[in-house]
Design a protein around this motif. Sequence first.
Motif, PDB file in Angstrom:
ATOM      1  N   GLN A 115      -9.170 -20.235  35.996  1.00 63.32           N
ATOM      2  CA  GLN A 115      -9.772 -19.695  37.216  1.00 63.32           C
ATOM      3  C   GLN A 115     -11.137 -19.060  36.933  1.00 63.32           C
ATOM      4  N   ALA A 116     -11.243 -18.439  35.771  1.00 62.14           N
ATOM      5  CA  ALA A 116     -12.511 -17.799  35.395  1.00 62.14           C
ATOM      6  C   ALA A 116     -13.549 -18.829  34.952  1.00 62.14           C
ATOM      7  N   GLY A 117     -13.127 -20.089  34.791  1.00 61.70           N
ATOM      8  CA  GLY A 117     -14.075 -21.128  34.386  1.00 61.70           C
ATOM      9  C   GLY A 117     -14.094 -21.373  32.884  1.00 61.70           C
ATOM     10  N   VAL A 118     -13.061 -20.889  32.172  1.00 62.98           N
ATOM     11  CA  VAL A 118     -12.994 -21.122  30.721  1.00 62.98           C
ATOM     12  C   VAL A 118     -12.233 -22.431  30.470  1.00 62.98           C
ATOM     13  N   PRO A 119     -12.834 -23.382  29.741  1.00 56.58           N
ATOM     14  CA  PRO A 119     -12.096 -24.612  29.433  1.00 56.58           C
ATOM     15  C   PRO A 119     -10.955 -24.323  28.454  1.00 56.58           C
ATOM     16  N   VAL A 120      -9.801 -24.893  28.736  1.00 49.55           N
ATOM     17  CA  VAL A 120      -8.612 -24.630  27.916  1.00 49.55           C
ATOM     18  C   VAL A 120      -8.170 -25.910  27.208  1.00 49.55           C
ATOM     19  N   ALA A 121      -7.930 -25.793  25.904  1.00 44.97           N
ATOM     20  CA  ALA A 121      -7.266 -26.865  25.152  1.00 44.97           C
ATOM     21  C   ALA A 121      -5.882 -26.359  24.762  1.00 44.97           C
ATOM     22  N   VAL A 122      -4.951 -27.267  24.585  1.00 44.48           N
ATOM     23  CA  VAL A 122      -3.595 -26.913  24.141  1.00 44.48           C
ATOM     24  C   VAL A 122      -3.338 -27.638  22.826  1.00 44.48           C
ATOM     25  N   ALA A 123      -2.814 -26.888  21.839  1.00 41.72           N
ATOM     26  CA  ALA A 123      -2.554 -27.489  20.522  1.00 41.72           C
ATOM     27  C   ALA A 123      -1.181 -27.050  20.019  1.00 41.72           C
ATOM     28  N   SER A 124      -0.766 -27.633  18.893  1.00 39.34           N
ATOM     29  CA  SER A 124       0.595 -27.342  18.405  1.00 39.34           C
ATOM     30  C   SER A 124       0.678 -26.046  17.607  1.00 39.34           C
ATOM     31  N   ASP A 125      -0.384 -25.708  16.845  1.00 37.27           N
ATOM     32  CA  ASP A 125      -0.344 -24.606  15.858  1.00 37.27           C
ATOM     33  C   ASP A 125       0.657 -24.889  14.745  1.00 37.27           C
ATOM     34  N   PHE A 126       0.925 -26.129  14.468  1.00 43.16           N
ATOM     35  CA  PHE A 126       1.902 -26.441  13.420  1.00 43.16           C
ATOM     36  C   PHE A 126       1.611 -25.639  12.146  1.00 43.16           C
ATOM     37  N   LEU A 164      -1.722 -22.049  22.378  1.00 40.31           N
ATOM     38  CA  LEU A 164      -0.674 -22.566  21.497  1.00 40.31           C
ATOM     39  C   LEU A 164       0.701 -22.152  22.039  1.00 40.31           C
ATOM     40  N   PRO A 165       1.151 -22.805  23.091  1.00 44.63           N
ATOM     41  CA  PRO A 165       2.364 -22.330  23.765  1.00 44.63           C
ATOM     42  C   PRO A 165       3.632 -22.431  22.927  1.00 44.63           C
ATOM     43  N   ALA A 166       3.674 -23.366  21.970  1.00 41.14           N
ATOM     44  CA  ALA A 166       4.896 -23.491  21.156  1.00 41.14           C
ATOM     45  C   ALA A 166       5.039 -22.277  20.227  1.00 41.14           C
ATOM     46  N   THR A 167       3.922 -21.612  19.937  1.00 39.03           N
ATOM     47  CA  THR A 167       3.976 -20.388  19.120  1.00 39.03           C
ATOM     48  C   THR A 167       4.526 -19.229  19.945  1.00 39.03           C
ATOM     49  N   SER A 168       4.099 -19.130  21.197  1.00 37.72           N
ATOM     50  CA  SER A 168       4.697 -18.119  22.084  1.00 37.72           C
ATOM     51  C   SER A 168       6.203 -18.318  22.147  1.00 37.72           C
ATOM     52  N   PHE A 169       6.588 -19.571  22.275  1.00 38.59           N
ATOM     53  CA  PHE A 169       8.017 -19.892  22.356  1.00 38.59           C
ATOM     54  C   PHE A 169       8.735 -19.450  21.086  1.00 38.59           C
ATOM     55  N   TYR A 170       8.163 -19.831  19.929  1.00 44.66           N
ATOM     56  CA  TYR A 170       8.878 -19.604  18.671  1.00 44.66           C
ATOM     57  C   TYR A 170       8.873 -18.128  18.271  1.00 44.66           C
TER      58      TYR A 170
END
Length: 406
Positions: free
Chosen positions: A303-314, A284-290
Amino acid sequence: MLLIENIGVLATPQGTLATAESTVVTLKNAYVLCDNGKIVEIGTGKAPEFSCDRLDANGCLVTPGLIDAHTHLVFGGWREHELSLKRQDVPYLEILAQGGGILSTVKKTRSASLEELSEKALGILQEMLCLGVTTCEAKSGYGLDVDTELKQLRVTQELNELQPIELVSTYLGAHALPREYKDDREGYLALMEALLPRIKEENLAEFCDVFCETGVFSADEAERILRAAQKHDLQAKMHADEIDPIGGTERAAGLGAVSVEHLIAATDAGIEAMKNSGTVAVLLPATSFYLDKPYARARDMLQAGVPVAVASDFNPGSCPSFNLQLAMNLACWKYRFTAEETLNAVTKNAAAALLRADRLGTLEVGKQADLVLWDANNLDYIFYRFGQNLTKTVIKNGKIVYMKGL
Ligand code: IZC
Ligand code: ZN
């Protein structure tokens, strides 16, 4: 039947499994034929003379519809009064410990009617749709009592029928300890557990989530709730490592959670555990930002083979923006994700985090016809132009549900 023709670039991940690799197929000069809500043909060159509705893409980029796999969609009020505290560097968990934060939203959500909550969330969904979101997860967790948790979940259930975005409901009764239970953690956990059969019976949620964090719920408590949820056939998710790594990720992975979410402070052991269990990391990169916090170790996860999703965390506290395009831009820049990695993270892997990758998240024959036509001619462009809505047309279930300027 709807034919989308004259597509400049069709960019899509492929398959039905979450993956750390992000192979995106691109087809130039393509067309997509949709029938009965599904994709029935994809081709290149001049489209055949089907007798059906036609949509001229005018050479633009087309991708799968965006999937926002982590939101707190339904809530009362906002929390702009916390802005000055944040400016003075009062930590998120301290605002919560003082009875603000989540607990201030709980007060407003309890006092709002179902109709008020529904109308507000509907307005937000209409704007999300314009941003290209065709599927969205929605968590409860601002009731923290039986009636209000049920009220929030019912709003989500009703809204699923009232507007085009497909909603995926998550029960987050263990989001914070309400004031009235401050000396009775056991009583609160038992109350939230007791709600599980009712939620299942009324089909009010598919997932159960817990906020595992210092001063909120411990790894033991989180595990207890999620195991109870699994017994009632709800799938597990966990908010873990948002601020402190207190072991939630390892526990979630150990019990086969579908996803672990936030992971700003994830450890090597947490990443290893997710890799071994096939858990999707929802970042949730927008949360890191905020919150002005570090960004999750997204590249280490891939790199470790973990699938990553990106979401808003609204949500009204740590991320009052539902702009998934902004989260995509931040993923590109702060996680150093390629355009392909980011697209994979908001389509196929996000679908997998919601157990819908068999049906959603890619443009392939047999999948649901959820597509975005962009004001762009190539994939890089949408990650390069940050800060404005680049969606041109949105198609959900084979139907045009949004067109810029109309
Ligand atoms: O309302 O602060 N982190 N839950 C866990 C949130 C953020 C939402 C909020
Ligand atoms: Zn959250």
